[in-house]
Write an enzyme that holds these catalytic residues in place. Structure first.
Site, PDB file in Angstrom:
ATOM      1  N   GLY A   1      45.946  10.152 118.221  1.00 60.42           N
ATOM      2  CA  GLY A   1      45.061  11.500 118.295  1.00 60.42           C
ATOM      3  C   GLY A   1      45.886  11.985 119.948  1.00 60.42           C
TER       4      GLY A   1
ATOM      5  N   GLN B   1      45.962  16.019 128.123  1.00 60.48           N
ATOM      6  CA  GLN B   1      45.599  15.149 128.038  1.00 60.48           C
ATOM      7  C   GLN B   1      47.956  15.165 129.141  1.00 60.48           C
ATOM      8  OE1 GLN B   1      44.701  13.244 124.344  1.00 60.48           O
ATOM      9  NE2 GLN B   1      44.739  11.941 125.553  1.00 60.48           N
TER      10      GLN B   1
ATOM     11  N   CYS C   1      41.445   5.916 124.698  1.00 55.23           N
ATOM     12  CA  CYS C   1      42.400   6.927 125.171  1.00 55.23           C
ATOM     13  C   CYS C   1      43.429   6.838 125.725  1.00 55.23           C
ATOM     14  CB  CYS C   1      41.438   7.743 125.847  1.00 55.23           C
ATOM     15  SG  CYS C   1      41.883   9.761 126.588  1.00 55.23           S
ATOM     16  N   LEU C   2      44.307   7.099 125.383  1.00 51.56           N
ATOM     17  CA  LEU C   2      45.939   7.409 125.754  1.00 51.56           C
ATOM     18  C   LEU C   2      45.398   7.486 127.464  1.00 51.56           C
ATOM     19  CD1 LEU C   2      48.104   9.078 123.379  1.00 51.56           C
ATOM     20  CD2 LEU C   2      48.329   6.563 123.688  1.00 51.56           C
TER      21      LEU C   2
ATOM     22  N   HIS D   1      36.417  13.047 119.185  1.00 54.22           N
ATOM     23  CA  HIS D   1      36.808  13.028 120.755  1.00 54.22           C
ATOM     24  C   HIS D   1      38.135  13.802 121.104  1.00 54.22           C
ATOM     25  CE1 HIS D   1      39.208   9.634 122.842  1.00 54.22           C
ATOM     26  NE2 HIS D   1      39.662  10.586 123.161  1.00 54.22           N
ATOM     27  N   GLU D   2      39.130  14.089 120.089  1.00 51.93           N
ATOM     28  CA  GLU D   2      39.809  15.151 120.484  1.00 51.93           C
ATOM     29  C   GLU D   2      39.586  16.708 120.854  1.00 51.93           C
ATOM     30  OE1 GLU D   2      42.615  14.141 121.542  1.00 51.93           O
ATOM     31  OE2 GLU D   2      42.845  12.529 119.999  1.00 51.93           O
TER      32      GLU D   2
ATOM     33  N   HIS E   1      37.955  16.633 124.878  1.00 53.80           N
ATOM     34  CA  HIS E   1      38.956  16.912 125.389  1.00 53.80           C
ATOM     35  C   HIS E   1      39.069  18.141 125.987  1.00 53.80           C
ATOM     36  CE1 HIS E   1      40.842  12.651 126.316  1.00 53.80           C
ATOM     37  NE2 HIS E   1      41.299  12.563 125.234  1.00 53.80           N
TER      38      HIS E   1
HETATM   39 ZN   LIG Z   1      41.399  10.469 123.690  1.00 51.86          ZN
END
Ligand SMILES: [Zn+2]
Length: 177
Positions: free
Chosen positions: A43, A48, A89-90, A131-132, A135
């Site tokens: 995701g 991000q 997480c990226l 999670h997204e 963000h």
């Molecule tokens: Zn993330």
């Protein structure tokens, strides 16, 4: 389009709603989907990549293959039942931690053509969505940890980042969201 890493200030900012019909959404989401695969994530949320708008893309890499592109997603219903979700997480390379998530959620969203959809999700998809959505509200997953565990995670993250050089995002163990 570059990946922002924690603690970049955009990652802790609440994102703006996308105006209905915003012509930039089509290109933004197409580029985000490309980056999702390039960075091998499950995701990706617009903040991000430095865009403070309520846009996310998700592909949990499960069958049948589905790519979700969501504009202004919001949770309508969340189960009382919580599950432990082991996440990465990226934007926080190398770190992993277990947080609590609702085991299922119902959400509404617009697609890139501004058509409205509702989705009921459980399992990994439900965790990814939460999670997204976090963000979009300026939260990363470690913000869901207790104060003590969060401080410990930040120390670990700082240490991991110092050790690692030439790291390529999303290519470590496990999939990041
Ligand atoms: Zn993330």
């Amino acid at each position: 389009m570059e990946l922002l890493e924690y603690p970049h200030p955009i990652l802790s900012k609440k994102c703006d709603y996308v105006e209905f019909g915003d012509p930039t959404v089509k290109d933004l989401t197409a580029e985000m989907v490309g980056k999702l695969y390039e960075w091998n994530g499950a995701g990706l949320a617009a903040p991000q990549v430095g865009v403070s708008k309520r846009v996310i893309v998700i592909d949990t890499r499960q069958e049948p293959k589905t790519v979700y592109v969501m504009v202004n997603p919001s949770i309508l219903l969340a189960s009382e039942e919580m599950v432990e979700s082991y996440e990465g997480c990226l934007s926080l390379p190398l770190l992993r931690a277990t947080v609590l998530r609702h085991s299922s959620v119902v959400l509404e969203y617009l697609d890139a053509a501004f058509e409205r959809h509702e989705l009921e999700a459980d399992g990994f998809l439900a965790c990814c969505l939460q999670h997204e959505l976090d963000h979009l509200d300026g939260m990363v997953y470690i913000d869901r940890l207790s104060r003590w565990k969060r401080a410990k995670a930040i120390r670990e993250y700082t240490k991991l980042r110092k050790m690692e050089s030439g790291f390529s995002p999303g290519m470590d163990e496990g999939i990041c969201i």
